[in-house]
Scaffold this motif. Structure first.
Motif, PDB file in Angstrom:
ATOM      1  N   HIS A  76      45.136  57.311  46.208  1.00 32.68           N
ATOM      2  CA  HIS A  76      44.074  56.395  46.613  1.00 32.68           C
ATOM      3  C   HIS A  76      43.019  57.136  47.423  1.00 32.68           C
ATOM      4  O   HIS A  76      43.333  57.951  48.293  1.00 32.68           O
ATOM      5  N   ASN A  77      41.773  56.846  47.120  1.00 35.95           N
ATOM      6  CA  ASN A  77      40.680  57.445  47.875  1.00 35.95           C
ATOM      7  C   ASN A  77      40.091  56.416  48.839  1.00 35.95           C
ATOM      8  O   ASN A  77      40.139  55.204  48.572  1.00 35.95           O
ATOM      9  N   PRO A  78      39.529  56.852  49.977  1.00 39.36           N
ATOM     10  CA  PRO A  78      39.050  55.918  51.002  1.00 39.36           C
ATOM     11  C   PRO A  78      37.964  54.973  50.509  1.00 39.36           C
ATOM     12  O   PRO A  78      37.834  53.858  51.027  1.00 39.36           O
ATOM     13  N   ASP A  79      37.189  55.391  49.505  1.00 41.31           N
ATOM     14  CA  ASP A  79      36.092  54.561  49.013  1.00 41.31           C
ATOM     15  C   ASP A  79      36.503  53.616  47.895  1.00 41.31           C
ATOM     16  O   ASP A  79      35.675  52.850  47.399  1.00 41.31           O
ATOM     17  N   GLU A  80      37.751  53.686  47.485  1.00 40.31           N
ATOM     18  CA  GLU A  80      38.248  52.827  46.416  1.00 40.31           C
ATOM     19  C   GLU A  80      38.191  51.358  46.835  1.00 40.31           C
ATOM     20  O   GLU A  80      38.568  51.005  47.955  1.00 40.31           O
ATOM     21  N   PHE A  81      37.711  50.498  45.947  1.00 38.09           N
ATOM     22  CA  PHE A  81      37.625  49.076  46.245  1.00 38.09           C
ATOM     23  C   PHE A  81      38.924  48.371  45.841  1.00 38.09           C
ATOM     24  O   PHE A  81      39.482  48.634  44.775  1.00 38.09           O
ATOM     25  N   ILE A  82      39.396  47.479  46.701  1.00 43.59           N
ATOM     26  CA  ILE A  82      40.539  46.617  46.410  1.00 43.59           C
ATOM     27  C   ILE A  82      39.991  45.208  46.225  1.00 43.59           C
ATOM     28  O   ILE A  82      39.277  44.685  47.082  1.00 43.59           O
ATOM     29  N   PHE A  83      40.322  44.588  45.101  1.00 39.21           N
ATOM     30  CA  PHE A  83      39.752  43.279  44.811  1.00 39.21           C
ATOM     31  C   PHE A  83      40.648  42.134  45.282  1.00 39.21           C
ATOM     32  O   PHE A  83      40.262  41.322  46.114  1.00 39.21           O
ATOM     33  N   SER A  84      41.869  42.044  44.745  1.00 36.98           N
ATOM     34  CA  SER A  84      42.699  40.874  45.016  1.00 36.98           C
ATOM     35  C   SER A  84      44.158  41.270  45.168  1.00 36.98           C
ATOM     36  O   SER A  84      44.590  42.307  44.676  1.00 36.98           O
ATOM     37  N   ARG A  85      44.943  40.415  45.855  1.00 39.79           N
ATOM     38  CA  ARG A  85      46.376  40.684  45.999  1.00 39.79           C
ATOM     39  C   ARG A  85      47.240  39.468  45.698  1.00 39.79           C
ATOM     40  O   ARG A  85      48.468  39.568  45.686  1.00 39.79           O
ATOM     41  N   ASN A  86      46.629  38.302  45.439  1.00 42.02           N
ATOM     42  CA  ASN A  86      47.430  37.123  45.125  1.00 42.02           C
ATOM     43  C   ASN A  86      46.559  36.080  44.451  1.00 42.02           C
ATOM     44  O   ASN A  86      45.343  36.036  44.670  1.00 42.02           O
ATOM     45  N   ILE A  87      47.181  35.249  43.620  1.00 43.32           N
ATOM     46  CA  ILE A  87      46.453  34.185  42.927  1.00 43.32           C
ATOM     47  C   ILE A  87      47.366  32.971  42.801  1.00 43.32           C
ATOM     48  O   ILE A  87      48.579  33.109  42.621  1.00 43.32           O
ATOM     49  N   VAL A  88      46.788  31.773  42.937  1.00 42.92           N
ATOM     50  CA  VAL A  88      47.530  30.514  42.899  1.00 42.92           C
ATOM     51  C   VAL A  88      46.798  29.562  41.962  1.00 42.92           C
ATOM     52  O   VAL A  88      45.565  29.487  41.975  1.00 42.92           O
ATOM     53  N   ALA A  89      47.554  28.828  41.156  1.00 40.46           N
ATOM     54  CA  ALA A  89      46.957  27.844  40.249  1.00 40.46           C
ATOM     55  C   ALA A  89      47.554  26.465  40.501  1.00 40.46           C
ATOM     56  O   ALA A  89      48.779  26.313  40.547  1.00 40.46           O
ATOM     57  N   THR A  90      46.688  25.478  40.687  1.00 42.10           N
ATOM     58  CA  THR A  90      47.103  24.076  40.680  1.00 42.10           C
ATOM     59  C   THR A  90      46.495  23.449  39.429  1.00 42.10           C
ATOM     60  O   THR A  90      45.822  24.120  38.655  1.00 42.10           O
ATOM     61  N   ASN A  91      46.706  22.166  39.227  1.00 43.21           N
ATOM     62  CA  ASN A  91      46.156  21.546  38.023  1.00 43.21           C
ATOM     63  C   ASN A  91      44.639  21.428  38.068  1.00 43.21           C
ATOM     64  O   ASN A  91      43.993  21.318  37.022  1.00 43.21           O
ATOM     65  N   ARG A  92      44.056  21.489  39.264  1.00 41.19           N
ATOM     66  CA  ARG A  92      42.588  21.357  39.382  1.00 41.19           C
ATOM     67  C   ARG A  92      41.892  22.677  39.655  1.00 41.19           C
ATOM     68  O   ARG A  92      40.750  22.863  39.228  1.00 41.19           O
ATOM     69  N   LYS A 150      39.033  50.416  54.795  1.00 41.41           N
ATOM     70  CA  LYS A 150      38.842  49.297  55.709  1.00 41.41           C
ATOM     71  C   LYS A 150      40.038  48.352  55.716  1.00 41.41           C
ATOM     72  O   LYS A 150      40.216  47.578  56.654  1.00 41.41           O
ATOM     73  N   ILE A 151      40.842  48.418  54.660  1.00 40.84           N
ATOM     74  CA  ILE A 151      41.952  47.487  54.503  1.00 40.84           C
ATOM     75  C   ILE A 151      43.273  48.084  54.959  1.00 40.84           C
ATOM     76  O   ILE A 151      44.120  47.385  55.523  1.00 40.84           O
ATOM     77  N   PHE A 152      43.453  49.406  54.744  1.00 41.72           N
ATOM     78  CA  PHE A 152      44.734  50.063  55.035  1.00 41.72           C
ATOM     79  C   PHE A 152      44.538  51.249  55.973  1.00 41.72           C
ATOM     80  O   PHE A 152      43.481  51.871  56.003  1.00 41.72           O
ATOM     81  N   ASN A 153      45.595  51.543  56.722  1.00 43.33           N
ATOM     82  CA  ASN A 153      45.682  52.806  57.447  1.00 43.33           C
ATOM     83  C   ASN A 153      47.017  53.457  57.089  1.00 43.33           C
ATOM     84  O   ASN A 153      47.709  53.002  56.176  1.00 43.33           O
ATOM     85  N   GLU A 154      47.401  54.516  57.797  1.00 43.30           N
ATOM     86  CA  GLU A 154      48.625  55.236  57.456  1.00 43.30           C
ATOM     87  C   GLU A 154      49.888  54.383  57.633  1.00 43.30           C
ATOM     88  O   GLU A 154      50.946  54.700  57.090  1.00 43.30           O
ATOM     89  N   ASN A 155      49.783  53.279  58.383  1.00 40.66           N
ATOM     90  CA  ASN A 155      50.944  52.416  58.618  1.00 40.66           C
ATOM     91  C   ASN A 155      50.990  51.194  57.703  1.00 40.66           C
ATOM     92  O   ASN A 155      51.907  50.383  57.792  1.00 40.66           O
ATOM     93  N   GLY A 156      49.986  51.059  56.841  1.00 36.90           N
ATOM     94  CA  GLY A 156      49.937  49.899  55.951  1.00 36.90           C
ATOM     95  C   GLY A 156      48.694  49.071  56.176  1.00 36.90           C
ATOM     96  O   GLY A 156      47.667  49.573  56.654  1.00 36.90           O
ATOM     97  N   PRO A 157      48.731  47.759  55.874  1.00 44.31           N
ATOM     98  CA  PRO A 157      47.552  46.904  56.026  1.00 44.31           C
ATOM     99  C   PRO A 157      47.094  46.804  57.478  1.00 44.31           C
ATOM    100  O   PRO A 157      47.908  46.733  58.396  1.00 44.31           O
ATOM    101  N   LYS A 158      45.775  46.795  57.658  1.00 48.02           N
ATOM    102  CA  LYS A 158      45.208  46.566  58.977  1.00 48.02           C
ATOM    103  C   LYS A 158      45.143  45.072  59.253  1.00 48.02           C
ATOM    104  O   LYS A 158      44.580  44.312  58.462  1.00 48.02           O
TER     105      LYS A 158
END
Length: 336
Positions: free
Chosen positions: A239-255, A268-276
Motif C-alpha cells: 500500500h502506498n500513502p497516496d492510495e485512495f480507500i473507498f468503502s469498507r461496508n455496505i448494507v441493503a434494506t428493502n428501500r 489519513k486512514i491508517f497508521n502503523e497500528n491500524g485504523p486511525k
C-alpha cells in the motif's frame, strides 16, 4: 457520476450502555428486530440484543474444535442475515461449512444450527459473502479465480456469477483478488445484490430478477491501476500513502442501499497500528435505483454498522470501546 447528495447531515449518537459482555467486537448484523454482535471472546463469541433499545438477551458460541464449537469462523466476514427468511442468520465455522441459526431457537436456549451447508474446497475462505435465503450463497472466495461465485446448497452447483469488472494488467489470481476487494449485501426481499468496492470508487447493483446491473461511479476517484500502482510486473502489493480507500461496508434494506464511505488517502486512514480513530467515515444512502438520497456524517468513530429493516435506526460499534452500542435516529432525515 456521484458528486452531490440532496441531504447532508451530521447525526448525533445515543450511547446505549450494555452489560459487560462485549470485548473487541468484530462484526454486527440486524436480523428483523434483533441485533447479533460477534466478539473476540473464547466463551461467548456472539451476543444477541433486542431492538430498538439493545436489550441484552444472551450470548453463545465457544471457541474450540468440538462438534458444537467454533474454530476459524471468520465471523468478521461470514456473519450475516439470511435474506428472505424471518429471523435467520448465518456464520461460517471451521472453514468447512456455513451454519444457519433461528433467533427463536437461540432465545429458547437451543444453540444448535437450524441448517448446515458444507462447502466445496474452493469456498473455505472468503473476502465477502451474502446469503440468499438458506439455499444460495454469493461470495468472493480466495480459492479459484472467481470475482463473484454462486453456490446452491441443494444442487451443489458452484458457478461464476460475475467476472472481474475490468481487465487488469496482470494475470496472477493472487493479485487479482486484492485490488477488486469489496463488501456485499442482499436486499431482504431477495431482489438485488449490492457491492461496495474498497479500492474502486464504485457501487454495483445486480438485479437478480432480470439479470441487469447498474454501476454508480464517484466523481474524481482515481482509476484502479493508478490508485494501486500495480502493473504486469507486480509480484506483490504494498500500500502506498497516496492510495485512495473507498468503502469498507455496505448494507441493503428493502428501500435503501447504505455504504460506509472513507474516500480518502491511505495515510489519513491508517497508521502503523491500524485504523486511525481520528478518521471518521461517512454513510452514503441511495435508493434501489441508484439515486443519491443522503450523506450522513458522525462525530464518533465506528468500525461496523447496520440499519434496522424499517430504516428508523442505524447502529454502530467500535472495536476499541467495550460494552457500548451507538444508535442514530434516521427517521426524520429519510422522510424529508
Amino acid at each position: 457520476l456521484i458528486d452531490k447528495f440532496p441531504i447532508v447531515e451530521t447525526l448525533c449518537a445515543e450511547e446505549i450502555k450494555i452489560p459487560p459482555i462485549l470485548l473487541r467486537p468484530s462484526n454486527m448484523c440486524v436480523v428483523d428486530s434483533f441485533l447479533i454482535v460477534s466478539q473476540s471472546r473464547n466463551d461467548s463469541l456472539f451476543s444477541l440484543f433486542k431492538l430498538p433499545n439493545c436489550e441484552y438477551l444472551l450470548s453463545f458460541g465457544i471457541n474450540g474444535r468440538g462438534p458444537s464449537e467454533f474454530n476459524n469462523s471468520m465471523e468478521n466476514v461470514t456473519l450475516g442475515r439470511a435474506s428472505g427468511v424471518n429471523s435467520l442468520f448465518a456464520v461460517g465455522n471451521k472453514l468447512t461449512n456455513i451454519q444457519y441459526y433461528r433467533i427463536n431457537d437461540i432465545i429458547n436456549r437451543d444453540i444448535s444450527p437450524f441448517k448446515i451447508t458444507y462447502l466445496p474446497s474452493e469456498l473455505n475462505r472468503f473476502r465477502a459473502i451474502a446469503y440468499l435465503s438458506d439455499s444460495v450463497i454469493f461470495c468472493a472466495p480466495y480459492g479459484g479465480n472467481m470475482h463473484i461465485c454462486k453456490y446452491n446448497k441443494f444442487t451443489k452447483n458452484l458457478e461464476t456469477f460475475r467476472n472481474y469488472p475490468e481487465v487488469f494488467p496482470f494475470d496472477d489470481p493472487e493479485l487479482m483478488r486484492e485490488p477488486f476487494a469489496y463488501t456485499m449485501a442482499v436486499k431482504p426481499d431477495n431482489s438485488k445484490i449490492v457491492l461496495g468496492y474498497v479500492y474502486r470508487g464504485t457501487i454495483e447493483i445486480y438485479d437478480l430478477l432480470d439479470g441487469k446491473s447498474l454501476t454508480l461511479t464517484y466523481k474524481d476517484f482515481p482509476p484502479l491501476n493508478e490508485n494501486t500502482r500495480l502493473n504486469r510486473s507486480s509480484k506483490f502489493w504494498k500500500h502506498n500513502p497516496d492510495e485512495f480507500i473507498f468503502s469498507r461496508n455496505i448494507v441493503a434494506t428493502n428501500r435503501y442501499i447504505s455504504v460506509d464511505v472513507l474516500n480518502d488517502h491511505y495515510s489519513k486512514i491508517f497508521n502503523e497500528n491500524g485504523p486511525k480513530r481520528t478518521f471518521i467515515s461517512e454513510i452514503h444512502v441511495f435508493d434501489c435505483a441508484g439515486n443519491p438520497i443522503a450523506k450522513f456524517r458522525f462525530a464518533k468513530y465506528f468500525c461496523y454498522f447496520d440499519i434496522d429493516k424499517m430504516d428508523k435506526y442505524l447502529y454502530t460499534i467500535d472495536d476499541s470501546v467495550e460494552n457500548v452500542i451507538k444508535r442514530y435516529d434516521l427517521s426524520i432525515s429519510l422522510t424529508k
